[in-house]
Each structure stands twice: as C-alpha cells, then as structure tokens.
Design a protein around this motif. Structure first.
Motif, PDB file in Angstrom:
ATOM      1  N   VAL A   1      33.552   4.495  41.106  1.00 12.69           N
ATOM      2  CA  VAL A   1      34.980   4.587  41.362  1.00 12.69           C
ATOM      3  C   VAL A   1      35.694   4.989  40.080  1.00 12.69           C
ATOM      4  N   ASN A   2      36.410   6.085  40.133  1.00 14.10           N
ATOM      5  CA  ASN A   2      37.174   6.560  38.979  1.00 14.10           C
ATOM      6  C   ASN A   2      38.614   6.092  39.155  1.00 14.10           C
ATOM      7  N   LEU A   3      38.952   4.973  38.540  1.00 13.31           N
ATOM      8  CA  LEU A   3      40.270   4.378  38.730  1.00 13.31           C
ATOM      9  C   LEU A   3      41.389   5.267  38.183  1.00 13.31           C
ATOM     10  N   GLU A   4      41.130   5.943  37.085  1.00 12.44           N
ATOM     11  CA  GLU A   4      42.155   6.807  36.503  1.00 12.44           C
ATOM     12  C   GLU A   4      42.442   7.994  37.416  1.00 12.44           C
TER      13      GLU A   4
ATOM     14  N   GLY B   1      29.763   0.119  44.663  1.00 15.34           N
ATOM     15  CA  GLY B   1      28.600  -0.192  43.841  1.00 15.34           C
ATOM     16  C   GLY B   1      27.538  -0.854  44.681  1.00 15.34           C
ATOM     17  N   ASP B   2      26.478  -1.334  44.026  1.00 18.28           N
ATOM     18  CA  ASP B   2      25.453  -2.076  44.763  1.00 18.28           C
ATOM     19  C   ASP B   2      25.354  -3.526  44.297  1.00 18.28           C
ATOM     20  N   GLY B   3      26.129  -3.878  43.263  1.00 12.69           N
ATOM     21  CA  GLY B   3      26.169  -5.257  42.807  1.00 12.69           C
ATOM     22  C   GLY B   3      24.948  -5.721  42.037  1.00 12.69           C
ATOM     23  N   LYS B   4      24.061  -4.801  41.669  1.00  9.94           N
ATOM     24  CA  LYS B   4      22.806  -5.198  41.029  1.00  9.94           C
ATOM     25  C   LYS B   4      22.895  -5.280  39.509  1.00  9.94           C
ATOM     26  N   THR B   5      23.842  -4.568  38.909  1.00  8.06           N
ATOM     27  CA  THR B   5      24.003  -4.574  37.454  1.00  8.06           C
ATOM     28  C   THR B   5      25.493  -4.517  37.120  1.00  8.06           C
ATOM     29  N   GLU B   6      25.810  -4.685  35.847  1.00  3.91           N
ATOM     30  CA  GLU B   6      27.210  -4.557  35.436  1.00  3.91           C
ATOM     31  C   GLU B   6      27.730  -3.149  35.718  1.00  3.91           C
ATOM     32  N   LYS B   7      26.916  -2.157  35.428  1.00  4.00           N
ATOM     33  CA  LYS B   7      27.344  -0.777  35.615  1.00  4.00           C
ATOM     34  C   LYS B   7      27.538  -0.412  37.078  1.00  4.00           C
ATOM     35  N   THR B   8      26.825  -1.114  37.964  1.00  2.00           N
ATOM     36  CA  THR B   8      26.931  -0.804  39.396  1.00  2.00           C
ATOM     37  C   THR B   8      27.540  -1.965  40.168  1.00  2.00           C
ATOM     38  N   ALA B   9      28.388  -2.720  39.483  1.00  2.00           N
ATOM     39  CA  ALA B   9      29.026  -3.877  40.122  1.00  2.00           C
ATOM     40  C   ALA B   9      29.961  -3.438  41.244  1.00  2.00           C
ATOM     41  N   TYR B  10      30.089  -4.288  42.251  1.00  2.00           N
ATOM     42  CA  TYR B  10      31.126  -4.070  43.257  1.00  2.00           C
ATOM     43  C   TYR B  10      32.478  -4.234  42.562  1.00  2.00           C
ATOM     44  N   LEU B  11      33.474  -3.489  42.999  1.00  2.00           N
ATOM     45  CA  LEU B  11      34.814  -3.600  42.440  1.00  2.00           C
ATOM     46  C   LEU B  11      35.752  -4.224  43.469  1.00  2.00           C
ATOM     47  N   ALA B  12      36.348  -5.339  43.129  1.00  2.00           N
ATOM     48  CA  ALA B  12      37.289  -6.016  44.018  1.00  2.00           C
ATOM     49  C   ALA B  12      38.641  -6.128  43.334  1.00  2.00           C
ATOM     50  N   ASN B  13      39.705  -6.046  44.124  1.00  2.00           N
ATOM     51  CA  ASN B  13      41.051  -6.083  43.567  1.00  2.00           C
ATOM     52  C   ASN B  13      41.561  -7.488  43.252  1.00  2.00           C
ATOM     53  N   SER B  14      40.869  -8.500  43.729  1.00  2.00           N
ATOM     54  CA  SER B  14      41.321  -9.874  43.499  1.00  2.00           C
ATOM     55  C   SER B  14      40.162 -10.824  43.737  1.00  2.00           C
TER      56      SER B  14
END
Length: 205
Positions: A22-25, A142-155
């Motif tokens: 996810v590219n937030l910018e 993401g897949d939640g397996k590493t920091e780099k591929t963590a799921y992104l949640a807004n809260s």
C-alpha cells in the motif's frame, strides 16, 4: 475488544492470499486530485450508491484515504443497545455515525448484524457489501507474516475486527508493540506463529 458478531462468519470465505504493498502517499495524492479516477468524492458516490461496483483499488483508496473518527459516546451507546437487543435504537445511532463516518468498520459490522438478526435482507446486503469491500482492502494490504508485509489497519478497533475475520482470538494471544514510521506495529503471537499488524494512526487523524 472481543468480537462475537455472527456476521463475521459470513465473510470468512472472502479471505484472499493475494496482497499488494500500500502506497499511502500515492493514495493521499490521488484522493485529493479531482481529475483522478480515485478522487475521494467519486469513490464515495459509488460506495454509497452501488457498493457492489466498487473495485479493489477504489476500496483501498477509500479505506486508507478517508479519515474517520467516531464519537466515543456514540460508539459506547451503539454497543450497549446492541447487547440489549434494542436493534431499533442501535440502528438509529449507527445511521447517524455512518453519515459522518461511512467507512467505520465497527459501525458497519454492527449495523449489518442488526439487519441480519431482523432478517432485513436488502439492508443487510447493502451494508455487508460495504463492510466486505473495506475489509478486503485490509486483507490485501499484506500477509501479516513479517514487518515488511504487515497488514495495515487504520485503528486498533479495525485491528481487532481483522483478527476476528482471520479467526484469531485476541484474548488468547500474546501481543507486543513497537513504533513504526506511520504509527505502531502490533506483533501477535499465536502459539509461536507471529502476525504483524501496522496501525497507521497518522492517516486517521
């Protein structure tokens, strides 16, 4: 927060193994550009009018680009009325919340559950479709397996909803947190298997 909504079971089949960074910018730039296909007002119009027509990229822009902050008092009231099975009052509060915060996952899950229990299939389909589009955006982050591929949640609330969708019981797992670029990482230990979720506070407020 423990999630026990029956509705959650209806979305388990939606879990996908496909993920994309996810590219937030880029999202922030697109939703602010009236000439972009992902301009926020365009996506919101489709989301409110024909949520089933919202594609995955639009849903991602909507979830990560639409700031949402729900009144704590209203959130508590909707939970209390839902627990008391006063669905009419819960629905009234939910509708008022969604007018200001149409992407709030907890409110969408509760309003969908209310209509499910009231056997109102039309409204159930409408709100549950909105819920599914947004939760799919989180699942594909993401897949939640590493920091780099963590799921992104807004809260944090969305984080617990995500865990419920993944059929994980937060109260049975260990958790530790650490700062990240956009907010913080929560690392959940599920019997030795780690699940990484990044909470991106700065996009919410």
């Amino acid at each position: 927060m423990k999630k026990n909504f029956t509705l959650i079971a209806l979305f388990l089949f939606a879990i996908s193994t496909f993920s994309q960074n996810v590219n937030l910018e880029e999202i922030k730039k697109n939703i602010s550009n009236p000439s972009s296909d992902f301009y926020l007002e365009k996506i919101l119009t489709k989301y409110k009018g024909l949520p089933s027509q919202l594609d995955s990229i639009e849903a991602r822009h909507l979830y990560y680009g639409k700031a949402s902050s729900v009144d704590i008092k209203k959130s508590n009231e909707i939970r209390e009325n839902f627990k008391k099975e006063d669905y009419k009052t819960a629905l009234e509060i939910a509708e008022s919340i969604l007018k200001e915060n149409p992407t709030d996952l907890e409110t969408l899950s509760i309003i969908s559950e209310c209509y499910y229990r009231l056997q109102d299939s039309n409204n159930l389909n409408y709100y549950s479709t909105q819920f599914r589009k947004l939760i799919d955006a989180v699942l594909s982050s993401g897949d939640g397996k590493t920091e780099k591929t963590a799921y992104l949640a807004n809260s944090v609330t969305d984080e617990y909803i995500l865990l419920a969708i993944l059929q994980k019981k937060a109260f049975e797992m260990k958790r530790f947190s650490k700062p990240s670029k956009d907010g913080m990482y929560d690392v959940w230990d599920d019997n030795g298997k780690k699940i990484f979720i990044s909470i991106i506070y700065n996009m919410k407020f």
